[in-house]
Design a protein around this motif. Structure first.
Motif, mmCIF file in Angstrom:
data_model
loop_
_atom_site.group_PDB
_atom_site.id
_atom_site.type_symbol
_atom_site.label_atom_id
_atom_site.label_comp_id
_atom_site.label_asym_id
_atom_site.label_seq_id
_atom_site.Cartn_x
_atom_site.Cartn_y
_atom_site.Cartn_z
ATOM 1 N N ALA A 116 0.829 -1.206 0.000
ATOM 2 C CA ALA A 116 0.000 0.000 0.000
ATOM 3 C C ALA A 116 0.862 1.253 0.000
ATOM 4 O O ALA A 116 0.573 2.225 -0.718
ATOM 5 N N LEU A 117 1.943 1.258 0.791
ATOM 6 C CA LEU A 117 2.825 2.440 0.838
ATOM 7 C C LEU A 117 3.524 2.637 -0.509
ATOM 8 O O LEU A 117 3.705 3.774 -0.962
ATOM 9 N N ALA A 118 3.893 1.518 -1.150
ATOM 10 C CA ALA A 118 4.513 1.633 -2.476
ATOM 11 C C ALA A 118 3.509 2.157 -3.501
ATOM 12 O O ALA A 118 3.837 3.013 -4.334
ATOM 13 N N ALA A 119 2.263 1.646 -3.449
ATOM 14 C CA ALA A 119 1.227 2.116 -4.382
ATOM 15 C C ALA A 119 0.996 3.612 -4.191
ATOM 16 O O ALA A 119 0.866 4.366 -5.174
ATOM 17 N N ALA A 120 0.955 4.062 -2.923
ATOM 18 C CA ALA A 120 0.784 5.500 -2.648
ATOM 19 C C ALA A 120 1.970 6.282 -3.202
ATOM 20 O O ALA A 120 1.803 7.377 -3.765
ATOM 21 N N GLY A 121 3.174 5.716 -3.073
ATOM 22 C CA GLY A 121 4.369 6.390 -3.598
ATOM 23 C C GLY A 121 4.310 6.581 -5.103
ATOM 24 O O GLY A 121 4.637 7.655 -5.622
ATOM 25 N N TYR A 122 3.862 5.545 -5.817
ATOM 26 C CA TYR A 122 3.713 5.679 -7.273
ATOM 27 C C TYR A 122 2.619 6.700 -7.598
ATOM 28 O O TYR A 122 2.758 7.509 -8.533
ATOM 29 N N ALA A 123 1.506 6.660 -6.851
ATOM 30 C CA ALA A 123 0.399 7.587 -7.101
ATOM 31 C C ALA A 123 0.848 9.033 -6.895
ATOM 32 O O ALA A 123 0.440 9.931 -7.636
ATOM 33 N N LEU A 124 1.697 9.266 -5.892
ATOM 34 C CA LEU A 124 2.193 10.624 -5.628
ATOM 35 C C LEU A 124 3.178 11.088 -6.699
ATOM 36 O O LEU A 124 3.539 12.262 -6.754
ATOM 37 N N GLN A 125 3.589 10.157 -7.567
ATOM 38 C CA GLN A 125 4.385 10.544 -8.747
ATOM 39 C C GLN A 125 3.478 10.832 -9.950
ATOM 40 O O GLN A 125 3.960 11.069 -11.047
ATOM 41 N N GLY A 126 2.141 10.743 -9.721
ATOM 42 C CA GLY A 126 1.192 11.012 -10.798
ATOM 43 C C GLY A 126 0.876 9.807 -11.662
ATOM 44 O O GLY A 126 0.351 9.948 -12.770
ATOM 45 N N ASN A 135 -7.380 -13.072 -5.763
ATOM 46 C CA ASN A 135 -8.835 -13.267 -5.767
ATOM 47 C C ASN A 135 -9.574 -11.997 -5.365
ATOM 48 O O ASN A 135 -8.977 -11.032 -4.879
ATOM 49 N N ASP A 136 -10.880 -11.997 -5.605
ATOM 50 C CA ASP A 136 -11.703 -10.805 -5.374
ATOM 51 C C ASP A 136 -11.788 -10.459 -3.889
ATOM 52 O O ASP A 136 -11.825 -9.286 -3.525
ATOM 53 N N TYR A 137 -11.831 -11.496 -3.042
ATOM 54 C CA TYR A 137 -11.945 -11.243 -1.602
ATOM 55 C C TYR A 137 -10.761 -10.412 -1.106
ATOM 56 O O TYR A 137 -10.931 -9.413 -0.395
ATOM 57 N N LEU A 138 -9.527 -10.812 -1.479
ATOM 58 C CA LEU A 138 -8.346 -10.097 -1.014
ATOM 59 C C LEU A 138 -8.289 -8.686 -1.592
ATOM 60 O O LEU A 138 -7.860 -7.750 -0.918
ATOM 61 N N ALA A 139 -8.735 -8.510 -2.833
ATOM 62 C CA ALA A 139 -8.715 -7.185 -3.458
ATOM 63 C C ALA A 139 -9.583 -6.208 -2.665
ATOM 64 O O ALA A 139 -9.150 -5.101 -2.315
ATOM 65 N N ARG A 140 -10.811 -6.622 -2.368
ATOM 66 C CA ARG A 140 -11.711 -5.730 -1.624
ATOM 67 C C ARG A 140 -11.223 -5.536 -0.192
ATOM 68 O O ARG A 140 -11.227 -4.419 0.325
ATOM 69 N N ARG A 141 -10.808 -6.648 0.452
ATOM 70 C CA ARG A 141 -10.352 -6.550 1.844
ATOM 71 C C ARG A 141 -9.195 -5.567 1.981
ATOM 72 O O ARG A 141 -9.186 -4.695 2.853
ATOM 73 N N ASP A 142 -8.200 -5.692 1.092
ATOM 74 C CA ASP A 142 -7.014 -4.845 1.211
ATOM 75 C C ASP A 142 -7.309 -3.392 0.875
ATOM 76 O O ASP A 142 -6.759 -2.473 1.500
ATOM 77 N N ALA A 143 -8.186 -3.160 -0.109
ATOM 78 C CA ALA A 143 -8.548 -1.776 -0.459
ATOM 79 C C ALA A 143 -9.259 -1.097 0.705
ATOM 80 O O ALA A 143 -8.992 0.076 1.024
ATOM 81 N N GLU A 144 -10.173 -1.827 1.353
ATOM 82 C CA GLU A 144 -10.901 -1.242 2.488
ATOM 83 C C GLU A 144 -9.998 -1.103 3.713
ATOM 84 O O GLU A 144 -10.036 -0.091 4.421
ATOM 85 N N TRP A 145 -9.159 -2.105 3.950
ATOM 86 C CA TRP A 145 -8.271 -2.105 5.112
ATOM 87 C C TRP A 145 -7.255 -0.963 5.020
ATOM 88 O O TRP A 145 -7.002 -0.244 5.994
ATOM 89 N N MET A 146 -6.664 -0.769 3.848
ATOM 90 C CA MET A 146 -5.637 0.256 3.665
ATOM 91 C C MET A 146 -6.216 1.623 3.301
ATOM 92 O O MET A 146 -5.484 2.602 3.218
ATOM 93 N N GLY A 158 -9.770 2.531 -4.915
ATOM 94 C CA GLY A 158 -11.001 1.798 -5.220
ATOM 95 C C GLY A 158 -10.663 0.352 -5.505
ATOM 96 O O GLY A 158 -9.504 -0.066 -5.430
ATOM 97 N N TRP A 159 -11.675 -0.446 -5.832
ATOM 98 C CA TRP A 159 -11.450 -1.851 -6.177
ATOM 99 C C TRP A 159 -12.482 -2.284 -7.206
ATOM 100 O O TRP A 159 -13.533 -1.659 -7.352
ATOM 101 N N VAL A 160 -12.158 -3.351 -7.936
ATOM 102 C CA VAL A 160 -13.123 -3.931 -8.880
ATOM 103 C C VAL A 160 -13.414 -5.365 -8.464
ATOM 104 O O VAL A 160 -12.548 -6.064 -7.944
ATOM 105 N N GLU A 161 -14.661 -5.777 -8.659
ATOM 106 C CA GLU A 161 -15.090 -7.145 -8.383
ATOM 107 C C GLU A 161 -16.225 -7.482 -9.343
ATOM 108 O O GLU A 161 -16.808 -6.578 -9.971
ATOM 109 N N PRO A 162 -16.559 -8.757 -9.496
ATOM 110 C CA PRO A 162 -17.525 -9.156 -10.535
ATOM 111 C C PRO A 162 -18.882 -8.477 -10.443
ATOM 112 O O PRO A 162 -19.536 -8.271 -11.468
ATOM 113 N N SER A 163 -19.335 -8.088 -9.247
ATOM 114 C CA SER A 163 -20.690 -7.553 -9.097
ATOM 115 C C SER A 163 -20.829 -6.104 -9.569
ATOM 116 O O SER A 163 -21.942 -5.596 -9.689
ATOM 117 N N LEU A 164 -19.723 -5.418 -9.866
ATOM 118 C CA LEU A 164 -19.800 -3.994 -10.215
ATOM 119 C C LEU A 164 -20.344 -3.779 -11.626
ATOM 120 O O LEU A 164 -20.084 -4.562 -12.537
#
Length: 775
Positions: A116-126, A135-146, A158-164
């Protein structure tokens, strides 16, 4: 001088222990500067912390000073948002990710926060960042947790999952950081490749991918194609053939090869099938069509096993992902085989699809200019990561030393001896109160073991493809006092097993007893998978132990090293073998299996690389048609009179879109036809080897000229459709001129070449027939 000797000693130790890893000295040198910023950042308000992070967006370059700032800000944001202060080793992981490496961090060392800190670092570079999970469970869990950490750093997530819905997906991809399962992100790429309006696109241009469980995604699933299909009609299985094949017996009517990839009829089998099907001649012209049905039915009957390769649940055949031991959502075999398995299980055949497009996971990730990853076991596949992705591994030391005891393998003469020993081991350890995690090879084995344990009053919780929805909850409690958990492989990757259970209240009690005891019921086809199972125990310096049970008659040995040396003796009573030659045989079988899988990966990529190059070229042309009036210009040039007539009726804007839809339809249709053509060529290409031609060269020789015909043919067909299209009260009736897209589409996964081609299977059978006739 002592400092120099110390540095040389560290480097020598790294080369011996982790020969494929990069040097961490550069990152370690930055840790003191990160620590010095801590008191200063603690005094800032939340708003001031966010503002300070925003200043990084204005930096022209991203060097060591910026790495220090990102890590210091990230540590403070995590402390406030999650009450977790990032360890120095987590910051080393963050810096490794921000410099484009695959970081190896042991289980429980906090990969999620480092990512998450690395993703934020890349995002702060634009840069737009996709954090890709298994899997979808980990994607949503980590997005909400972080999420709270990202918000403090001023980064949207944000996150993507099949129901969107499409709109919700577009919104998620519009965030600076988007979490998603590798399959879901891949399917969105495929859907975007079929749109006919710019506003229907959901994904931005790919920029950065951070891959969680990188070894699983980049290696285990690298050659798995993600497929977009359009409905054609209901599949039809040859039920009569299925009923005949069901009665055939191995050794009498058919044979299989040692690695279980092929099955073929014997002379007796061919005779039985021909008689049962009305006296046809399978290998003559009259039987050609039925031969294909027999081949596919025999494969379903002989090589695919219920509860090992697939489940039958809710009246449907559901495939099991071999690398995870879980149900493979939306996965299916090529339609002929899928229908054959459904016929074998006496289920109705599902819809047959025309493949519109596909992409392998490896090709999907090759789209990103920058890729980084994190996992607990990367060194074992370091050469593959370098060969296929040009990625280097950074091994991050644990925050606390690993004190897990890895016991030597216990080897037995037969699976039955082994099973009795496993049962005795579980009883012995369970009596102490220590929690036990048993890793099995497949669903059938996990349920068989659970039944045996129940009969001897050793209750356990089973985690396999049948109840994978409860995976995180089950695995979180696997460390409780007295717990026995039986699981298929890769139990709960991404979920920590905490001693004392999810609440940790019995932690000290369990730790004093020795922590979690892991039992492997057989060695896996890869030492890396062995390491992943062992790694479920001993997190964050916890006590623990692991032991593997193996047999010289396990599938691994029978498939890859069946010639066991003579003279290996087993104990008469227990069947246990202590001869070191047995251990060497099992290690040899595992190395052979790893080599076979690597060669399959290489071979698959050799073929798909050309296809990906062609796809990239065609997509550039598609993008021009989608975003510019190029289609209208081409059709006006070819049929000016017709264009002027329709312009009066439709108006310029409406006609431009109609021209675009006509040309995009033919482009997509021709690409679909080209993929089908390449599949046929590839399946028959091995026959070229009989003529002493190189199959890959021959594949290129045939594929390249066919591809060059596509763009001219698009224009020819588009002109014809344009001239034939009728104008009605509702506008231009494109369907009347054949421009008709499928009424529905769906996505699924399929293993690349799950069985050898019909040509090869037929060849095997003919060779076998000739050999028997000669004898």
């Amino acid at each position: 001088m002592p400092a120099l000797i110390s540095r040389m000693g560290k480097r020598l130790r790294r080369l011996i222990e982790r020969p494929a890893s990069i040097e961490l000295t550069r990152y370690e040198a930055l840790l003191p500067a990160i620590g010095e910023l801590e008191p200063e950042l603690e005094k800032l308000t939340d708003a001031e912390l966010t503002e300070r992070a925003a200043k990084l967006r204005r930096e022209a370059e991203f060097g060591d000073d910026q790495l220090i700032e990102v890590c210091a800000l990230g540590r403070e944001a995590a402390r406030r948002a999650l009450d977790e202060r990032a360890f120095d080793v987590q910051l080393l992981g963050t810096m490794g990710l921000l410099t484009g490496h695959v970081v190896q961090m042991e289980t429980g060392e906090g990969k999620t926060l480092a990512g998450a800190l690395a993703a934020a670092g890349y995002a702060l570079q634009g840069k737009s960042v996709h954090v890709i999970s298994v899997n979808d469970y980990l994607a949503r869990r980590d997005a909400e947790w972080m999420g709270p950490v990202y918000r403090l750093l001023g980064v949207s997530v944000g996150w993507v999952e099949p129901s969107l819905t499409r709109e919700e997906r577009r919104e998620s991809y519009g965030r600076e950081v988007t979490y998603g399962a590798v399959s879901e992100i891949g399917f969105d790429v495929l859907r975007d490749r079929l749109v006919s309006r710019v506003e229907d696109l959901v994904q931005p241009e790919p920029e950065v991918a951070i891959i969680d469980e990188a070894d699983s995604v980049l290696v285990d699933e690298a050659r798995v194609p993600l497929v977009m299909a359009g409905s054609v009609d209901a599949a039809v299985a040859d039920v009569e053939v299925a009923n005949v094949v069901r009665r055939l017996r191995l050794g009498l009517h058919y044979e299989t090869d040692s690695d279980g990839r092929n099955a073929w009829l014997t002379t007796a089998g061919a005779s039985v099938v021909e008689k049962a099907l009305g006296g046809i001649e399978l290998y003559g012209e009259s039987g050609a069509e039925r031969l294909a049905a027999v081949n596919v039915a025999l494969h379903a009957h002989a090589l695919l096993t219920r509860d090992v390769d697939y489940l039958v649940r809710d009246g449907k055949v559901q495939l099991i992902n071999a690398s995870r031991g879980r149900v493979a959502e939306l996965q299916r075999w090529p339609d002929g085989l899928q229908a054959a398995v459904e016929a074998k299980e006496q289920l109705p055949a599902t819809d047959r699809g025309e493949i519109l497009d596909s992409i392998t996971v490896q090709a999907l990730l090759a789209r990103y200019p920058q890729v980084a990853g994190m996992t607990g076991t990367a060194v074992a596949v370091a050469e593959q990561l370098r060969e296929f992705y040009r990625l280097e591994v950074a091994v991050i030391p644990p925050n606390k030393p690993n004190v897990r005891v890895d016991e030597p393998d216990r080897i037995f003469a037969s699976p039955s001896h082994k099973l009795r020993a496993i049962e005795a081991e579980i009883r012995k350890v369970h009596e102490t109160g220590r929690p036990i995690l048993v890793g099995t090879q497949d669903v059938a084995e996990s349920e068989e073991l659970a039944e045996k344990l129940a009969k001897v009053d050793l209750p356990c919780v089973v985690l396999n493809a049948r109840n994978d929805a409860e995976e995180a909850e089950i695995i979180a409690e696997a460390g409780k006092y007295g717990a026995v958990t039986v699981s298929t492989q890769m139990a709960g990757r991404g979920t920590d097993i905490r001693l004392g259970g999810a609440d940790g209240k019995d932690r000290e009690r369990v730790a004093e007893l020795g922590g979690l005891h892991v039992i492997g019921t057989a060695r896996y086809p890869s030492s890396r998978l062995d390491g992943q199972l062992r790694g479920r125990s001993g997190r964050q310096g916890d006590p623990g132990s692991a032991v593997f049970f193996a047999s010289l008659n396990d599938d691994l040995v029978l498939s890859y090293a069946p010639d066991v040396p003579d003279g290996i003796q087993a104990d008469d009573e227990s069947g246990e073998i202590t001869d070191p030659a047995a251990q060497r045989q099992i290690n040899h079988a595992q190395r052979v299996a790893e080599g076979v899988h690597l060669e399959i990966h290489r071979n698959t990529w050799r073929y798909t690389r050309l296809i990906e190059h062609q796809r990239t070229e065609l997509l550039k042309h598609r993008d021009k048609l989608l975003r510019t009036p190029l289609a209208a210009e081409k059709l006006k040039e070819a049929a000016e009179k017709r264009y002027e007539e329709l312009e009066e009726q439709l108006g310029e804007e409406g006609l431009v879109q109609a021209c675009r839809e006509i040309m995009l339809y033919h482009l997509d249709q021709l690409w679909s036809d080209h993929l089908a053509f390449l599949t046929d060529v590839r399946e028959s290409i091995h026959l070229r080897a009989l003529a002493r031609e190189t199959p890959l060269d021959e594949f290129h020789r045939v594929a390249i000229p066919e591809f060059r015909k596509i763009i001219p043919t698009i224009e020819e067909r588009a002109v014809k459709s344009f001239e034939e299209a009728e104008f009605t009260e509702k506008g231009l009736d494109l369907a009347a001129s054949g421009v008709r897209r499928p009424s529905s589409t769906w996505t699924y996964l399929v293993h690349d070449s799950p069985f050898d081609s019909n040509f090869e299977q037929t060849l095997n059978q003919v060779r076998n027939l000739l050999r028997r006739k000669k004898s």
